[in-house]
Motif scaffolding. Structure first.
Motif, short mmCIF file in Angstrom:
data_model
loop_
_atom_site.label_atom_id
_atom_site.label_comp_id
_atom_site.label_asym_id
_atom_site.label_seq_id
_atom_site.Cartn_x
_atom_site.Cartn_y
_atom_site.Cartn_z
N PHE A 1 0.83 -1.21 0.00
CA PHE A 1 0.00 0.00 0.00
C PHE A 1 0.86 1.26 0.00
CE2 PHE A 1 -2.47 3.26 2.34
CZ PHE A 1 -3.51 3.41 1.43
N ILE A 2 1.95 1.24 0.78
CA ILE A 2 2.85 2.41 0.82
C ILE A 2 3.47 2.66 -0.55
CG2 ILE A 2 5.05 3.24 1.75
CD1 ILE A 2 4.30 1.85 4.38
N THR A 3 3.93 1.61 -1.19
CA THR A 3 4.55 1.77 -2.51
C THR A 3 3.50 2.13 -3.57
OG1 THR A 3 4.48 -0.66 -2.70
CG2 THR A 3 6.58 0.34 -2.11
N LEU A 4 2.26 1.69 -3.38
CA LEU A 4 1.19 2.12 -4.28
C LEU A 4 1.00 3.63 -4.19
CD1 LEU A 4 -1.32 1.78 -6.11
CD2 LEU A 4 -2.63 1.25 -4.04
N LEU A 5 0.99 4.16 -2.97
CA LEU A 5 0.86 5.61 -2.80
C LEU A 5 2.06 6.34 -3.42
CD1 LEU A 5 -0.53 5.85 0.85
CD2 LEU A 5 -1.79 5.94 -1.31
N LEU A 6 3.25 5.76 -3.26
CA LEU A 6 4.43 6.37 -3.85
C LEU A 6 4.31 6.44 -5.37
CD1 LEU A 6 7.38 4.83 -1.77
CD2 LEU A 6 6.62 7.21 -1.78
N SER A 7 3.75 5.39 -5.97
CA SER A 7 3.64 5.35 -7.43
C SER A 7 2.72 6.43 -7.97
CB SER A 7 3.14 3.98 -7.88
OG SER A 7 1.77 3.79 -7.54
N THR A 8 1.82 6.94 -7.12
CA THR A 8 0.88 7.96 -7.58
C THR A 8 1.27 9.37 -7.15
OG1 THR A 8 -0.49 7.63 -5.60
CG2 THR A 8 -1.03 6.33 -7.55
N THR A 9 2.25 9.48 -6.26
CA THR A 9 2.61 10.81 -5.73
C THR A 9 4.05 11.21 -5.97
OG1 THR A 9 3.12 9.84 -3.55
CG2 THR A 9 0.87 10.63 -3.90
N MET A 10 4.90 10.29 -6.42
CA MET A 10 6.33 10.61 -6.56
C MET A 10 6.59 11.62 -7.67
SD MET A 10 8.16 6.88 -6.03
CE MET A 10 9.74 7.44 -6.64
N TYR A 11 5.83 11.56 -8.75
CA TYR A 11 6.10 12.40 -9.91
C TYR A 11 4.87 13.18 -10.31
CZ TYR A 11 9.66 8.75 -10.06
OH TYR A 11 10.64 7.86 -9.73
N GLN A 12 5.08 14.45 -10.57
CA GLN A 12 4.00 15.31 -11.06
C GLN A 12 4.00 15.36 -12.59
OE1 GLN A 12 1.70 16.58 -9.02
NE2 GLN A 12 2.79 15.59 -7.32
N ARG A 13 5.17 15.19 -13.17
CA ARG A 13 5.31 15.26 -14.63
C ARG A 13 6.15 14.10 -15.14
NH1 ARG A 13 6.19 20.18 -12.57
NH2 ARG A 13 8.44 19.83 -12.66
N ARG A 14 5.97 13.76 -16.40
CA ARG A 14 6.72 12.68 -17.03
C ARG A 14 8.22 12.98 -17.02
NH1 ARG A 14 6.78 7.28 -18.28
NH2 ARG A 14 8.15 6.91 -20.07
N GLY A 15 8.57 14.26 -17.13
CA GLY A 15 9.98 14.64 -17.14
C GLY A 15 10.69 14.29 -15.85
N GLU A 16 9.99 14.37 -14.72
CA GLU A 16 10.59 14.01 -13.44
C GLU A 16 10.92 12.52 -13.40
OE1 GLU A 16 8.01 15.21 -10.34
OE2 GLU A 16 8.10 17.35 -10.82
N PHE A 17 10.01 11.72 -13.93
CA PHE A 17 10.24 10.27 -13.97
C PHE A 17 11.45 9.94 -14.83
CE2 PHE A 17 9.50 6.19 -16.16
CZ PHE A 17 9.44 5.34 -15.06
N LEU A 18 11.58 10.59 -16.00
CA LEU A 18 12.71 10.32 -16.88
C LEU A 18 14.02 10.76 -16.24
CD1 LEU A 18 11.17 11.44 -20.30
CD2 LEU A 18 11.48 9.11 -19.44
N GLU A 19 14.00 11.84 -15.47
CA GLU A 19 15.21 12.30 -14.80
C GLU A 19 15.66 11.30 -13.74
OE1 GLU A 19 16.91 16.13 -12.24
OE2 GLU A 19 14.80 16.01 -12.80
N ILE A 20 14.71 10.74 -12.99
CA ILE A 20 15.05 9.74 -11.98
C ILE A 20 15.67 8.52 -12.64
CG2 ILE A 20 14.05 8.09 -10.35
CD1 ILE A 20 14.24 10.76 -9.12
N VAL A 21 15.05 8.05 -13.72
CA VAL A 21 15.51 6.82 -14.38
C VAL A 21 16.88 7.02 -15.03
CG1 VAL A 21 15.04 5.23 -16.27
CG2 VAL A 21 13.19 5.93 -14.74
#
Length: 367
Positions: A313-333
């Protein structure tokens, strides 16, 4: 902890899927965007860090038989100093798991279920992963053995059926922009997926059958299969898509959409879709198992299953709140994730290996 056990072949298949499971979705696009036609060289260079991690893991498994990374770290450097190593180590699966589910959820959202809320897709994946982890490592190993084979067969069938569209000339020139992009690609590929090899240290104690040599052969052979698979997918994607490969998401899925043989065999993208979904589901389940087992050992819990659903459940919440934009996800990866993989996975296992070596030499010197 229940005395669950898996065989050598099952371990090898779990090892393969823990590396190639989700990487096969995005690796061609993200790596080709950086390293261009020389992406296969980047993959070969990056695989060396997996070899280093595997050497350390196998050595520590021989020195501390039956113990996981969390357990032999405490034995090697003490209870309190080990927290400086194990807590960052656990942060890797904690961040990696929501990334994997978010990635496959985005794949669903873009290609198949465009009207379905992303949260609902992620919830279903986390629920399936949590239920599988609750069933135990033995059930995971037996079920995944079939699913891994299905995934490989699906990918091979796609690469064969799309072969009439291959243009080998797209692979040239190999180094159009010099060697610097290759090193950048190797940096990205080092964590996507090769530093994840260290997570295997949490699964090795469940293995029975065979000595150290057989175990080493199985795991090194599995690593070779992973490298070959990633190179094949990358090279075939470039031969079909050419210069736009680095801009095309989910290239294996896109290759399947291009298949058309005599108007009989066509529109087989569902075959690739199932393979990608199954691969990501298996990897997410393995990562969740590692996270749950690691935290239960850190907190000295007797039964790891009790915290499966809370952590899911904690990681589910992280998956929906960690990134506001697609660019943030690409920067992390592309930027932060490789640094985390080397700093929190490879560096700790290398540190514990060196400490153990010095301790063993000191003990022999006193004899």
């Amino acid at each position: 902890m229940n005395p669950e056990k898996i065989g050598l072949v099952q371990l090898a298949l779990l090892f393969q899927i823990s590396l190639v499971g989700s990487a096969i979705i995005n690796a061609p696009q993200s790596l080709v965007a950086v390293a261009k036609n020389a992406t296969w060289i980047s993959i070969l260079l990056a695989s060396s860090i997996a070899v280093l991690g595997l050497v350390c893991i196998l050595y520590l498994n021989r020195q501390y038989p039956g113990l996981t990374f969390m357990e032999y770290t405490q034995e090697a450097i003490g209870k309190w100093f080990s927290l400086l190593v194990t807590i960052p180590f656990l942060s890797v699966p904690l961040i990696l798991l929501p990334n994997i589910v978010l990635d496959i959820g985005s794949f669903f959202k873009v290609t198949m279920m465009k009207e379905t809320p992303l949260f609902l897709i992620n919830f279903i994946f986390f629920l399936l992963a949590a239920l599988t982890v609750r069933a135990g490592i033995e059930v995971m190993a037996r079920m995944f053995s079939f699913l891994v084979i299905w995934m490989y067969i699906s990918v091979i069938v796609i690469l064969v059926l799309v072969s009439p569209l291959y243009h080998p000339e797209y692979l040239l020139p190999v180094l159009p922009y010099g060697f610097q992009p290759v090193l950048h690609g190797a940096y990205m590929a080092s964590s996507f997926p090769f530093t994840d090899v260290v997570l295997l240290s949490m699964i090795l104690p469940f293995t029975v059958g065979g000595d150290g040599k057989k175990l080493g052969k199985q795991l090194y052979g599995s690593l070779m299969i992973v490298v070959i698979t990633l190179i094949m997918v990358t090279v075939c994607s470039i031969m079909v898509l050419g210069p736009i490969t680095g801009n095309v998401k989910y290239s294996v899925f896109q290759l399947a959409r291009l298949i058309s043989l005599q108007e009989i065999i066509e529109r087989v993208e569902m075959l690739s879709g199932i393979a990608l979904i199954v691969g990501s589901y298996m990897k997410a389940t393995i990562i969740l198992f590692v996270l749950v087992l690691g935290i239960s050992q850190l907190l000295k819990l007797k039964e790891y299953r009790n915290i499966v659903f809370p952590l899911a459940f904690i990681t589910l919440l992280l998956s929906t709140t960690m990134y506001q934009r697609r660019g943030e996800f690409l920067e992390i990866v592309s930027v932060i994730r490789p640094l985390m993989g080397v700093s929190f996975s490879i560096a700790p296992i290398l540190l514990i290996t060196l400490v153990t070596l010095f301790k063993r030499k000191a003990a022999r010197g006193h004899e």
